[in-house]
Design a protein around this motif. Structure first.
Motif, PDB file in Angstrom:
ATOM      1  N   VAL A 229       0.844  -1.196   0.000  1.00  0.00           N
ATOM      2  CA  VAL A 229       0.000   0.000   0.000  1.00  0.00           C
ATOM      3  C   VAL A 229       0.879   1.245   0.000  1.00  0.00           C
ATOM      4  CG1 VAL A 229      -1.762   1.312   1.253  1.00  0.00           C
ATOM      5  CG2 VAL A 229      -1.861  -1.185   1.234  1.00  0.00           C
ATOM      6  N   VAL A 230       0.460   2.243  -0.779  1.00  0.00           N
ATOM      7  CA  VAL A 230       1.072   3.567  -0.760  1.00  0.00           C
ATOM      8  C   VAL A 230      -0.035   4.592  -0.568  1.00  0.00           C
ATOM      9  CG1 VAL A 230       2.280   5.320  -2.132  1.00  0.00           C
ATOM     10  CG2 VAL A 230       3.052   2.944  -2.196  1.00  0.00           C
ATOM     11  N   VAL A 231       0.168   5.526   0.354  1.00  0.00           N
ATOM     12  CA  VAL A 231      -0.753   6.643   0.554  1.00  0.00           C
ATOM     13  C   VAL A 231      -0.072   7.899   0.032  1.00  0.00           C
ATOM     14  CG1 VAL A 231      -1.963   8.094   2.236  1.00  0.00           C
ATOM     15  CG2 VAL A 231      -1.900   5.600   2.538  1.00  0.00           C
ATOM     16  N   LEU A 232      -0.739   8.592  -0.887  1.00  0.00           N
ATOM     17  CA  LEU A 232      -0.230   9.843  -1.433  1.00  0.00           C
ATOM     18  C   LEU A 232      -1.205  10.946  -1.066  1.00  0.00           C
ATOM     19  CD1 LEU A 232       0.648   8.633  -5.058  1.00  0.00           C
ATOM     20  CD2 LEU A 232       2.204   8.830  -3.109  1.00  0.00           C
ATOM     21  N   GLY A 233      -0.695  12.044  -0.498  1.00  0.00           N
ATOM     22  CA  GLY A 233      -1.670  13.080  -0.262  1.00  0.00           C
ATOM     23  C   GLY A 233      -1.254  14.239   0.590  1.00  0.00           C
ATOM     24  N   ASP A 234      -2.109  15.233   0.532  1.00  0.00           N
ATOM     25  CA  ASP A 234      -2.033  16.402   1.398  1.00  0.00           C
ATOM     26  C   ASP A 234      -2.812  16.035   2.659  1.00  0.00           C
ATOM     27  OD1 ASP A 234      -2.294  18.788   2.711  1.00  0.00           O
ATOM     28  OD2 ASP A 234      -3.239  19.869   1.058  1.00  0.00           O
ATOM     29  N   LEU A 235      -2.090  15.694   3.723  1.00  0.00           N
ATOM     30  CA  LEU A 235      -2.724  15.261   4.973  1.00  0.00           C
ATOM     31  C   LEU A 235      -2.918  16.421   5.936  1.00  0.00           C
ATOM     32  CD1 LEU A 235      -0.848  11.872   5.482  1.00  0.00           C
ATOM     33  CD2 LEU A 235      -2.928  12.355   4.174  1.00  0.00           C
ATOM     34  N   ASN A 236      -2.477  17.606   5.551  1.00  0.00           N
ATOM     35  CA  ASN A 236      -2.692  18.843   6.303  1.00  0.00           C
ATOM     36  C   ASN A 236      -2.151  18.797   7.722  1.00  0.00           C
ATOM     37  OD1 ASN A 236      -3.834  21.145   4.908  1.00  0.00           O
ATOM     38  ND2 ASN A 236      -5.478  19.746   4.314  1.00  0.00           N
ATOM     39  N   ASP A 237      -1.124  18.000   7.921  1.00  0.00           N
ATOM     40  CA  ASP A 237      -0.373  18.039   9.185  1.00  0.00           C
ATOM     41  C   ASP A 237       0.955  17.352   8.967  1.00  0.00           C
ATOM     42  OD1 ASP A 237      -0.039  18.888  11.791  1.00  0.00           O
ATOM     43  OD2 ASP A 237      -1.960  18.049  12.462  1.00  0.00           O
ATOM     44  N   ASP A 238       1.925  17.637   9.845  1.00  0.00           N
ATOM     45  CA  ASP A 238       3.262  17.103   9.628  1.00  0.00           C
ATOM     46  C   ASP A 238       3.354  15.654  10.077  1.00  0.00           C
ATOM     47  OD1 ASP A 238       3.636  17.158  12.434  1.00  0.00           O
ATOM     48  OD2 ASP A 238       4.370  19.204  12.338  1.00  0.00           O
ATOM     49  N   LEU A 239       4.514  15.046   9.838  1.00  0.00           N
ATOM     50  CA  LEU A 239       4.667  13.614  10.075  1.00  0.00           C
ATOM     51  C   LEU A 239       4.514  13.253  11.545  1.00  0.00           C
ATOM     52  CD1 LEU A 239       5.304  10.823   8.918  1.00  0.00           C
ATOM     53  CD2 LEU A 239       7.739  11.338   9.228  1.00  0.00           C
ATOM     54  N   ASP A 301       2.505  17.350   2.873  1.00  0.00           N
ATOM     55  CA  ASP A 301       2.244  16.477   1.723  1.00  0.00           C
ATOM     56  C   ASP A 301       3.135  15.245   1.885  1.00  0.00           C
ATOM     57  OD1 ASP A 301       0.709  18.485  -0.291  1.00  0.00           O
ATOM     58  OD2 ASP A 301       2.294  19.536   0.803  1.00  0.00           O
ATOM     59  N   HIS A 302       2.528  14.080   1.864  1.00  0.00           N
ATOM     60  CA  HIS A 302       3.252  12.883   2.282  1.00  0.00           C
ATOM     61  C   HIS A 302       3.172  11.762   1.259  1.00  0.00           C
ATOM     62  CE1 HIS A 302       3.783  14.352   6.446  1.00  0.00           C
ATOM     63  NE2 HIS A 302       2.585  14.881   6.290  1.00  0.00           N
ATOM     64  N   ILE A 303       4.237  10.945   1.278  1.00  0.00           N
ATOM     65  CA  ILE A 303       4.271   9.661   0.588  1.00  0.00           C
ATOM     66  C   ILE A 303       4.498   8.622   1.677  1.00  0.00           C
ATOM     67  CG2 ILE A 303       5.456   8.233  -1.121  1.00  0.00           C
ATOM     68  CD1 ILE A 303       6.383  10.837  -2.468  1.00  0.00           C
ATOM     69  N   LEU A 304       3.433   7.903   2.050  1.00  0.00           N
ATOM     70  CA  LEU A 304       3.505   6.891   3.094  1.00  0.00           C
ATOM     71  C   LEU A 304       3.499   5.511   2.454  1.00  0.00           C
ATOM     72  CD1 LEU A 304       0.934   8.357   5.667  1.00  0.00           C
ATOM     73  CD2 LEU A 304       3.394   8.813   5.480  1.00  0.00           C
ATOM     74  N   MET A 305       4.364   4.623   2.956  1.00  0.00           N
ATOM     75  CA  MET A 305       4.576   3.336   2.299  1.00  0.00           C
ATOM     76  C   MET A 305       4.516   2.217   3.314  1.00  0.00           C
ATOM     77  SD  MET A 305       7.851   4.722   0.135  1.00  0.00           S
ATOM     78  CE  MET A 305       7.524   4.299  -1.549  1.00  0.00           C
ATOM     79  N   SER A 306       3.957   1.086   2.898  1.00  0.00           N
ATOM     80  CA  SER A 306       3.915  -0.081   3.766  1.00  0.00           C
ATOM     81  C   SER A 306       5.310  -0.681   3.905  1.00  0.00           C
ATOM     82  CB  SER A 306       2.929  -1.112   3.227  1.00  0.00           C
ATOM     83  OG  SER A 306       3.273  -1.491   1.902  1.00  0.00           O
ATOM     84  N   ALA A 307       5.422  -1.658   4.789  1.00  0.00           N
ATOM     85  CA  ALA A 307       6.730  -2.235   5.106  1.00  0.00           C
ATOM     86  C   ALA A 307       7.385  -2.906   3.905  1.00  0.00           C
ATOM     87  CB  ALA A 307       6.585  -3.241   6.252  1.00  0.00           C
ATOM     88  N   ASP A 308       6.639  -3.132   2.834  1.00  0.00           N
ATOM     89  CA  ASP A 308       7.224  -3.717   1.623  1.00  0.00           C
ATOM     90  C   ASP A 308       8.339  -2.845   1.049  1.00  0.00           C
ATOM     91  OD1 ASP A 308       4.852  -5.826   0.891  1.00  0.00           O
ATOM     92  OD2 ASP A 308       4.052  -3.958   1.678  1.00  0.00           O
ATOM     93  N   PHE A 309       8.335  -1.546   1.388  1.00  0.00           N
ATOM     94  CA  PHE A 309       9.288  -0.600   0.804  1.00  0.00           C
ATOM     95  C   PHE A 309      10.427  -0.243   1.765  1.00  0.00           C
ATOM     96  CE2 PHE A 309       5.229  -0.044  -1.248  1.00  0.00           C
ATOM     97  CZ  PHE A 309       5.539   0.099  -2.585  1.00  0.00           C
ATOM     98  N   ALA A 310      10.450  -0.845   2.928  1.00  0.00           N
ATOM     99  CA  ALA A 310      11.434  -0.471   3.955  1.00  0.00           C
ATOM    100  C   ALA A 310      12.206  -1.702   4.416  1.00  0.00           C
ATOM    101  CB  ALA A 310      10.720   0.184   5.143  1.00  0.00           C
ATOM    102  N   PRO A 311      13.399  -1.497   4.989  1.00  0.00           N
ATOM    103  CA  PRO A 311      14.198  -2.631   5.461  1.00  0.00           C
ATOM    104  C   PRO A 311      13.630  -3.237   6.741  1.00  0.00           C
ATOM    105  CG  PRO A 311      15.327  -0.579   5.928  1.00  0.00           C
ATOM    106  CD  PRO A 311      14.128  -0.222   5.103  1.00  0.00           C
ATOM    107  N   VAL A 312      12.438  -3.804   6.608  1.00  0.00           N
ATOM    108  CA  VAL A 312      11.773  -4.453   7.734  1.00  0.00           C
ATOM    109  C   VAL A 312      11.886  -5.960   7.534  1.00  0.00           C
ATOM    110  CG1 VAL A 312       9.579  -4.769   8.951  1.00  0.00           C
ATOM    111  CG2 VAL A 312      10.170  -2.532   8.004  1.00  0.00           C
ATOM    112  N   GLU A 313      12.378  -6.653   8.543  1.00  0.00           N
ATOM    113  CA  GLU A 313      12.684  -8.072   8.441  1.00  0.00           C
ATOM    114  C   GLU A 313      11.488  -8.869   7.901  1.00  0.00           C
ATOM    115  OE1 GLU A 313      13.939 -11.814  11.343  1.00  0.00           O
ATOM    116  OE2 GLU A 313      13.651  -9.811  12.166  1.00  0.00           O
ATOM    117  N   GLY A 314      11.735  -9.603   6.836  1.00  0.00           N
ATOM    118  CA  GLY A 314      10.727 -10.506   6.313  1.00  0.00           C
ATOM    119  C   GLY A 314       9.672  -9.857   5.452  1.00  0.00           C
ATOM    120  N   ARG A 315       9.747  -8.539   5.229  1.00  0.00           N
ATOM    121  CA  ARG A 315       8.664  -7.883   4.491  1.00  0.00           C
ATOM    122  C   ARG A 315       9.143  -7.102   3.260  1.00  0.00           C
ATOM    123  NH1 ARG A 315       4.554  -8.845   7.849  1.00  0.00           N
ATOM    124  NH2 ARG A 315       4.821  -8.613  10.094  1.00  0.00           N
TER     125      ARG A 315
END
Length: 397
Positions: A229-239, A301-315
């Motif tokens: 999953v990827v979330v793209l958007g103007d979430l109108n608040d910081d991380l 404005d954020h690009i949020l990504m599931s663990a498939d895109f990060a160095p998370v063990e097994g994912r």
């Protein structure tokens, strides 16, 4: 294979001659202004060269298709903004059309699986029930009457080899602009606080509902793995805000005197976790903000990504090579003229400016408040920067 993901707030993109429902002070664009606006968007898209991009503040799907079509980088992409269609003007003469919105859209170089869908209503599990009482004492339960997104989500399944079932959610959550009631004194400081509270409540409800959608997508398995999953958007608040972290979910940090996190806890806490591309591969200095308001830079404005895109063990199935922001949103747009060139990135100049700032005497925060950069943003320009992330897929075993 590598590709680029981006999100793009187009600031009131509309077709020429069409008015805006509910915005009596917003006049339609002339043909010349429309050409300048779509040309400026095309210029930015050409510079960004995204393969998947989510759009916000789209009032006309036709205008979005036109703007994308004017960019040589975007000509072969699928473009959708299903809700951004002209509608009859409820206050105007019969047959007169206006634009409802703002809405979100998507453009993709990769084929989409079916048509994008728009999600208006919250999932049942995200019903906002609020307990009233001190601490754990719940004397009453109140169901808030907020059950739908003010600006519906767009959901698209994108066919990317190596990431089967990839879902992209494009969002535009409620802004921090206060919500006032009819007849309220807008100069009353208490009324101002109440207006800000109402907006925060709406945004929080939307964030929880978006989180529920992310979790539901992740619980759908494709090819023996959770759906990326990827979330793209103007979430109108910081991380770091409560609302954005609600969407991201908890991370498996140590707490309460723990010295280690068990494997089962780790896998449970990371299965639905979302991470910002800016966390995975931080942008270079000077490219970390997407918005300037009140003289302060922030990332909304954020690009949020599931663990498939990060160095998370097994994912992990892909990695973020780099991220950044194209911050041309303060450049003026003049009808009949091209955008001025963006200043090149100069790390040494940035460091020199920081040193200069550090040596200045203390400022009076009221009399020397920095200029609000948005006041200089012209009507045809942009008030957001455009973040991007470059992704590389791991070879499929």
């Amino acid at each position: 294979m590598s590709f680029r993901i981006s999100t793009f707030n187009a600031l009131n993109l509309n077709s020429a001659g069409l008015g805006f429902i509910g915005r009596l002070d917003a006049r339609p664009l002339t043909a010349e202004e429309y050409a300048a606006k779509t040309g400026a968007i095309a210029t930015e898209l050409t510079a960004l060269a995204p393969d998947i991009v989510g759009f916000q503040e789209v009032f006309s799907e036709a205008a979005l298709r036109d703007a994308c079509g004017r960019s040589p980088e975007m000509g072969d992409m699928e473009v959708h903004a299903p809700f951004a269609q002209p509608v009859p003007d409820p206050l105007g003469p019969a047959g007169q059309l206006v634009s409802d919105g703002p809405h979100v859209g998507i453009a993709s170089r990769f084929p989409l699986v079916g048509q994008p869908s728009m999600i208006t209503d919250f999932r049942p599990e995200a019903a906002p029930v609020v307990p009233v009482g001190r601490h754990s004492a719940m004397s009453e339960l109140h169901l808030l009457g907020i059950t739908a997104f003010e600006r519906p989500l767009l959901r698209a399944e994108v066919a990317v080899d190596g990431l089967p079932g990839l879902v992209v959610l494009v969002a535009h959550l409620k802004s921090k602009r206060p919500k006032f009631l009819p007849g309220e004194d807008l100069d009353d400081p208490v009324i101002q606080a109440l207006g800000a509270m109402r907006s925060l409540i709406v945004r929080a409800c939307e964030a929880a509902a978006l989180r529920a959608q992310v979790v539901a997508e992740r619980e759908s398995w494709v090819g023996g793995k959770r759906r990326p999953v990827v979330v793209l958007g103007d979430l109108n608040d910081d991380l770091g805000s409560v609302t954005t972290q609600m969407i991201c979910g908890g991370k498996p940090y140590l707490s309460g005197g723990q010295t280690a996190v068990s494997r089962s806890t780790w896998r449970f806490r990371t299965r639905d976790m979302m991470l910002s591309a800016f966390e995975i591969a931080p942008p270079p200095p000077g490219q970390g903000h997407t918005h300037v308001f009140g003289g302060k830079a922030s990332v909304i404005d954020h690009i949020l990504m599931s663990a498939d895109f990060a160095p998370v063990e097994g994912r992990q199935r892909a990695r973020v090579l780099a991220s950044g922001t194209r911050n041309a949103h303060l450049a003026p747009i003049v009808v009949g003229a091209a955008l001025p060139p963006v200043e090149p990135f100069d790390p040494a100049a940035i460091q020199a400016k920081l040193r200069e700032e550090a040596e200045r005497p203390p400022r009076d925060p009221l009399t020397e408040h920095p200029r609000d950069a948005r006041t200089d943003t012209p009507e045809l320009g942009f008030d957001h920067g455009f973040p991007f992330a470059d992704v590389e897929l791991f070879p499929t075993p």
